[in-house]
Design an enzyme around this catalytic site. Structure first.
Site, short mmCIF file in Angstrom:
data_model
loop_
_atom_site.label_atom_id
_atom_site.label_comp_id
_atom_site.label_asym_id
_atom_site.label_seq_id
_atom_site.Cartn_x
_atom_site.Cartn_y
_atom_site.Cartn_z
N LYS A 196 0.86 -1.19 0.00
CA LYS A 196 0.00 0.00 0.00
C LYS A 196 0.89 1.22 0.00
CE LYS A 196 -4.37 1.12 0.14
NZ LYS A 196 -5.53 0.34 -0.35
N ASP A 214 -6.74 4.24 -4.96
CA ASP A 214 -7.46 4.12 -3.69
C ASP A 214 -8.12 5.50 -3.52
OD1 ASP A 214 -7.65 2.19 -1.19
OD2 ASP A 214 -7.31 4.16 -0.34
O1 2IT Z 1 -7.98 -1.41 -1.07
C1 2IT Z 1 -7.85 -1.95 -2.17
O2 2IT Z 1 -7.98 -3.17 -2.32
C2 2IT Z 1 -7.55 -1.10 -3.32
N1 2IT Z 1 -7.44 0.10 -3.17
C3 2IT Z 1 -7.30 -1.72 -4.66
C4 2IT Z 1 -5.90 -2.17 -4.80
C5 2IT Z 1 -5.51 -2.64 -6.17
O3 2IT Z 1 -4.33 -2.97 -6.32
O4 2IT Z 1 -6.34 -2.69 -7.08
#
Ligand code: 2IT
Length: 446
Positions: free
Chosen positions: A126, A166
């Site tokens: 993340k 996100d």
């Molecule tokens: O919280 C999540 O799963 C997302 N923001 C998507 C992450 C992604 O790599 O598509």
């Protein structure tokens, strides 16, 4: 609290001071996992849980940029590369003033288990920045994204770490980030997901989190001998996730009566359908982060400073940000006869909410299962990029549906209690853990 859980959490608190959200996320997981690990000594001996709460790598960097007035602005950028046992780090980027190291560690930790649940080969990560897109011009957003990627590019790659969107990062931002990555590396690769359809994106990626959440809720209803048609639904947020959920709920004959923003919420007794759903995209594109204009546009009610959970609905789906539905909200929903609470946002509910639901025998769907459709379609985008091919809308939707059903089956498998009720929190945590833990053991002490 169980003594073993307490001992574990005390160490996590001591090692991660002032990271409350991270501790909250870890606690929710280890409460369910410690009894399981006690029964399965191989995980205990290899100290898998202790390893899993330590990110493999944390990158933190300066993001300087020039605003439209020519003034220098400094933000902080992050990428938490949490766990790569089952695939490249994968997870979104969040641009929001609340972004901090602890907040992103909570999201990265959740992402590891969520990505495992999708059945696809993705590790967890993340990232993001405390950059606030509110009130910024399109040019400022582009300049910021370019500066952010000017550092991030050296840490990521299609086989290393694949970020996505996100909160505060949608198609527009992914475009600017991708453009800068391509320029710096001179490579057109699937290094980011959530790309535009013309340049390597997947069908339904923008809708996927919302669609997947609704598919998951449908599966929950099925186990109750019920279905979604005719249900009234409270959504929060007005971004990507609630937009996708609203589209799918309308298609399946449910009625969405609320959306919300930091300024308050909209109640629309006629249902949020058609043009009203599309208007949510305009709200986001305006960069104002308010929902009130919706009420003016469509003659709906705007309730300032309140949350939608005070309305009587059959299903509540938080779609905005962490801890947006607390114990008081849950009690109000339960008193009003809510039949399901399902988190489409990450850790949308505070720690007390799942237990309140369990007491009331109302199923509670945790974010890492309910909202996994977003990252699942990101995984499908990676597959299509590797194949240099595009699947049709039908193909992607069918795969997404199958994945959400598989995740639900996993929750049922690991979460069914002796009395026949399903503890989805337990099911999702154990179900997500096993694959990652086995892979970590197989790869030795790394
Ligand atoms: O919280 C999540 O799963 C997302 N923001 C998507 C992450 C992604 O790599 O598509």
């Amino acid at each position: 609290m169980d003594t073993k859980v307490k001992e574990f959490i005390d160490k996590v608190v001591a090692k991660n001071p002032a990271q409350e959200e991270f501790v909250q996320a870890v606690q929710e997981v280890v409460e369910k996992l410690i009894p399981f690990v006690e029964d399965n000594p191989k995980y205990k001996e290899a100290k898998i849980l202790e390893k899993m709460v330590e990110p493999e790598r944390v990158i933190m960097f300066r993001v300087p940029w020039l605003d439209d007035q020519g003034e220098v602005q400094i933000n902080r950028g992050y990428r938490i590369e949490f766990n790569s046992a089952i695939g490249p780090y994968k997870g979104g980027l969040r641009f929001h003033p609340s972004v901090s190291l602890g907040g992103l560690k909570f999201l990265g930790f959740e992402q590891v288990l969520k990505n495992s649940l999708t059945t696809l080969p993705m590790g967890g990560g993340k990232g993001g920045s405390d950059f606030n897109p509110k009130g910024k011009s399109d040019n400022e957003i582009m300049v910021f994204c370019q500066s952010f990627m000017s550092e991030l590019f050296r840490h990521i790659g299609p086989n290393t770490d694949v970020p996505a969107g996100d909160i505060g990062v949608g198609g527009r931002e992914i475009g600017y980030l991708f453009g800068q990555y391509k320029r710096l590396r001179n490579e057109f690769t699937g290094v980011l997901t959530g790309k535009g359809m013309e340049w390597g994106g997947s069908r339904f990626r923008p809708e996927a989190t919302g669609y997947g959440a609704v598919y998951f809720v449908e599966e929950m209803l099925k186990t109750m001998g019920n279905d979604i048609k005719g249900k009234t639904v409270a959504l929060s947020g007005f971004g990507n996730v609630s937009w996708g959920a609203a589209l799918k709920l309308e298609e399946l004959g449910a009625k969405v009566v609320t959306i919300s923003g930091p300024d308050g919420y909209i109640y629309d007794a006629d249902g949020i359908t058609g043009d009203k759903i599309e208007y949510m995209l305009e709200l986001r594109a305006s960069n104002n982060d308010v929902v009130k204009p919706f009420a003016e546009e469509f003659d709906a009610q705007f309730i300032a400073g309140k949350k939608p959970w005070e309305q009587k609905v059959d299903i509540a789906i938080p779609c905005a940000i962490q801890n947006e539905l607390n114990a008081d909200d849950a009690k109000q929903l339960l008193n009003n006869g809510v039949q399901i609470i399902a988190e489409a946002s990450n850790m949308g509910c505070t720690a007390e909410v799942p237990a309140l639901c369990q007491e009331a025998k109302v199923p509670f769907g945790p974010g890492k299962a309910v909202n996994a459709g977003g990252v699942a379609v990101s995984g499908l985008e990676m597959s299509q990029n590797s194949l240099r091919y595009n699947w049709t809308a039908e193909e992607v939707d069918e795969k997404l549906k199958r994945i959400m059903k598989d995740i639900h089956d996993t929750c049922v498998k690991f979460g069914t209690e002796d009395d026949g009720t399903i503890d989805y929190v337990k099911g999702a945590n154990i179900g997500g853990f096993v694959k990652v833990a086995d892979a970590m053991i197989a790869q030795g002490h790394v």
